[in-house]
Design a protein around this motif. Sequence first.
Motif, PDB file in Angstrom:
ATOM      1  N   ALA A 224       0.812  -1.214   0.000  1.00  0.00           N
ATOM      2  CA  ALA A 224       0.000   0.000   0.000  1.00  0.00           C
ATOM      3  C   ALA A 224       0.846   1.265   0.000  1.00  0.00           C
ATOM      4  N   ALA A 225       2.178   1.108  -0.047  1.00  0.00           N
ATOM      5  CA  ALA A 225       3.056   2.276  -0.026  1.00  0.00           C
ATOM      6  C   ALA A 225       2.734   3.193  -1.199  1.00  0.00           C
ATOM      7  N   ASP A 226       2.469   4.464  -0.914  1.00  0.00           N
ATOM      8  CA  ASP A 226       2.052   5.380  -1.974  1.00  0.00           C
ATOM      9  C   ASP A 226       3.254   6.120  -2.580  1.00  0.00           C
ATOM     10  N   ALA A 227       2.952   7.090  -3.427  1.00  0.00           N
ATOM     11  CA  ALA A 227       3.997   7.794  -4.175  1.00  0.00           C
ATOM     12  C   ALA A 227       4.911   8.623  -3.276  1.00  0.00           C
ATOM     13  N   GLN A 228       4.468   8.923  -2.063  1.00  0.00           N
ATOM     14  CA  GLN A 228       5.305   9.701  -1.149  1.00  0.00           C
ATOM     15  C   GLN A 228       6.413   8.856  -0.526  1.00  0.00           C
ATOM     16  N   VAL A 229       6.322   7.543  -0.690  1.00  0.00           N
ATOM     17  CA  VAL A 229       7.341   6.633  -0.183  1.00  0.00           C
ATOM     18  C   VAL A 229       8.369   6.373  -1.286  1.00  0.00           C
ATOM     19  N   ASP A 230       9.630   6.689  -1.022  1.00  0.00           N
ATOM     20  CA  ASP A 230      10.674   6.492  -2.030  1.00  0.00           C
ATOM     21  C   ASP A 230      11.006   5.020  -2.224  1.00  0.00           C
ATOM     22  N   CYS A 231      11.063   4.273  -1.123  1.00  0.00           N
ATOM     23  CA  CYS A 231      11.405   2.860  -1.218  1.00  0.00           C
ATOM     24  C   CYS A 231      10.957   2.146   0.049  1.00  0.00           C
ATOM     25  N   CYS A 232      11.026   0.821   0.003  1.00  0.00           N
ATOM     26  CA  CYS A 232      10.675  -0.009   1.150  1.00  0.00           C
ATOM     27  C   CYS A 232      11.917  -0.779   1.589  1.00  0.00           C
ATOM     28  N   LEU A 233      12.354  -0.543   2.817  1.00  0.00           N
ATOM     29  CA  LEU A 233      13.488  -1.267   3.391  1.00  0.00           C
ATOM     30  C   LEU A 233      12.915  -2.396   4.226  1.00  0.00           C
ATOM     31  N   VAL A 234      13.222  -3.631   3.818  1.00  0.00           N
ATOM     32  CA  VAL A 234      12.526  -4.794   4.373  1.00  0.00           C
ATOM     33  C   VAL A 234      13.507  -5.809   4.948  1.00  0.00           C
ATOM     34  N   ALA A 235      13.238  -6.256   6.167  1.00  0.00           N
ATOM     35  CA  ALA A 235      14.002  -7.350   6.759  1.00  0.00           C
ATOM     36  C   ALA A 235      13.583  -8.639   6.057  1.00  0.00           C
ATOM     37  N   LEU A 236      14.495  -9.255   5.336  1.00  0.00           N
ATOM     38  CA  LEU A 236      14.183 -10.412   4.508  1.00  0.00           C
ATOM     39  C   LEU A 236      13.510 -11.530   5.290  1.00  0.00           C
ATOM     40  N   GLU A 237      14.039 -11.834   6.473  1.00  0.00           N
ATOM     41  CA  GLU A 237      13.521 -12.966   7.247  1.00  0.00           C
ATOM     42  C   GLU A 237      12.119 -12.718   7.793  1.00  0.00           C
ATOM     43  N   ALA A 238      11.651 -11.472   7.743  1.00  0.00           N
ATOM     44  CA  ALA A 238      10.316 -11.166   8.264  1.00  0.00           C
ATOM     45  C   ALA A 238       9.218 -11.414   7.238  1.00  0.00           C
ATOM     46  N   VAL A 239       9.611 -11.696   5.989  1.00  0.00           N
ATOM     47  CA  VAL A 239       8.629 -11.904   4.917  1.00  0.00           C
ATOM     48  C   VAL A 239       8.712 -13.339   4.431  1.00  0.00           C
ATOM     49  N   SER A 240       7.613 -14.062   4.548  1.00  0.00           N
ATOM     50  CA  SER A 240       7.619 -15.473   4.169  1.00  0.00           C
ATOM     51  C   SER A 240       7.192 -15.707   2.723  1.00  0.00           C
ATOM     52  N   ARG A 241       6.446 -14.774   2.141  1.00  0.00           N
ATOM     53  CA  ARG A 241       5.938 -14.972   0.777  1.00  0.00           C
ATOM     54  C   ARG A 241       6.476 -13.908  -0.170  1.00  0.00           C
ATOM     55  N   ASN A 242       6.994 -14.371  -1.305  1.00  0.00           N
ATOM     56  CA  ASN A 242       7.529 -13.443  -2.299  1.00  0.00           C
ATOM     57  C   ASN A 242       6.471 -12.483  -2.826  1.00  0.00           C
ATOM     58  N   ARG A 243       5.214 -12.932  -2.841  1.00  0.00           N
ATOM     59  CA  ARG A 243       4.127 -12.113  -3.394  1.00  0.00           C
ATOM     60  C   ARG A 243       4.026 -10.770  -2.674  1.00  0.00           C
ATOM     61  N   VAL A 244       4.327 -10.780  -1.387  1.00  0.00           N
ATOM     62  CA  VAL A 244       4.270  -9.548  -0.606  1.00  0.00           C
ATOM     63  C   VAL A 244       5.227  -8.509  -1.189  1.00  0.00           C
ATOM     64  N   LEU A 245       6.393  -8.966  -1.620  1.00  0.00           N
ATOM     65  CA  LEU A 245       7.401  -8.058  -2.149  1.00  0.00           C
ATOM     66  C   LEU A 245       7.152  -7.692  -3.607  1.00  0.00           C
ATOM     67  N   THR A 246       6.710  -8.647  -4.401  1.00  0.00           N
ATOM     68  CA  THR A 246       6.453  -8.357  -5.822  1.00  0.00           C
ATOM     69  C   THR A 246       5.246  -7.438  -6.003  1.00  0.00           C
ATOM     70  N   ASP A 247       4.324  -7.436  -5.026  1.00  0.00           N
ATOM     71  CA  ASP A 247       3.154  -6.560  -5.103  1.00  0.00           C
ATOM     72  C   ASP A 247       3.458  -5.134  -4.666  1.00  0.00           C
ATOM     73  N   CYS A 248       4.633  -4.934  -4.082  1.00  0.00           N
ATOM     74  CA  CYS A 248       5.007  -3.609  -3.593  1.00  0.00           C
ATOM     75  C   CYS A 248       5.186  -2.653  -4.768  1.00  0.00           C
ATOM     76  N   LYS A 249       4.560  -1.475  -4.690  1.00  0.00           N
ATOM     77  CA  LYS A 249       4.606  -0.517  -5.799  1.00  0.00           C
ATOM     78  C   LYS A 249       5.878   0.326  -5.789  1.00  0.00           C
ATOM     79  N   ARG A 250       6.617   0.296  -4.712  1.00  0.00           N
ATOM     80  CA  ARG A 250       7.848   1.072  -4.596  1.00  0.00           C
ATOM     81  C   ARG A 250       9.062   0.143  -4.649  1.00  0.00           C
ATOM     82  N   PRO A 251      10.253   0.655  -4.983  1.00  0.00           N
ATOM     83  CA  PRO A 251      11.447  -0.197  -4.988  1.00  0.00           C
ATOM     84  C   PRO A 251      11.671  -0.837  -3.617  1.00  0.00           C
TER      85      PRO A 251
END
Length: 207
Positions: free
Chosen positions: A35-62
Amino acid sequence: MLYDPNQVFSASIRPLLHRRGDHPVEARSAKALAAADAQVDCCLVALEAVSRNRVLTDCKRPVFLITDREDGSVLRKAVSVSAAGIANTHILPSELLRAIDTGLASPPYYDPQLLRAALQPAPLLGDDDALELAHHLTPREDDVLRRIVRGEPTSHMADQMGVSVSTVRSHVQNVLGKLGVNSRLAAIAFAINYGIDTVREKHPQLS
């Protein structure tokens, strides 16, 4: 936007972001990344906290991934989700910030330690030996290698190159064979670790 529920990196990097005028926002859940909108430049994500790739591929920001793992296999997830980069928490927070900036400005950025790990168990070559292997790539295979490094899937390569999927697969196998590696992940590690792009700028005959 930061997503780091276990505080693997966010506690140390948040003050640096504030100091230079950035405004970090905490994501309350992995799904909030999408849901990150245009005001968000990027998403910094702890890899081990995300179990499904879909969560990351659906992200609209880098997406830039942070991990505390040191095995090269984590690069596979970074490539599969077309991440802007991945870095290990072993580096200093200031170095992590520079890595993130590099990944966003000129993606992808892959942590050198993870790249070296991805090349194992094959022995590291000397620079001259590595360049000799790269010299044998045809211009078409060189293009395929660059697309592999960018994380392009086979079907996308075929569409962009105007060839069949089977032809792309054949080119990929030729690239792996000539570089002496056994996977796309290892080919990415090879290309970046030995600076193939930089070398080709100095020696155009290698392209």
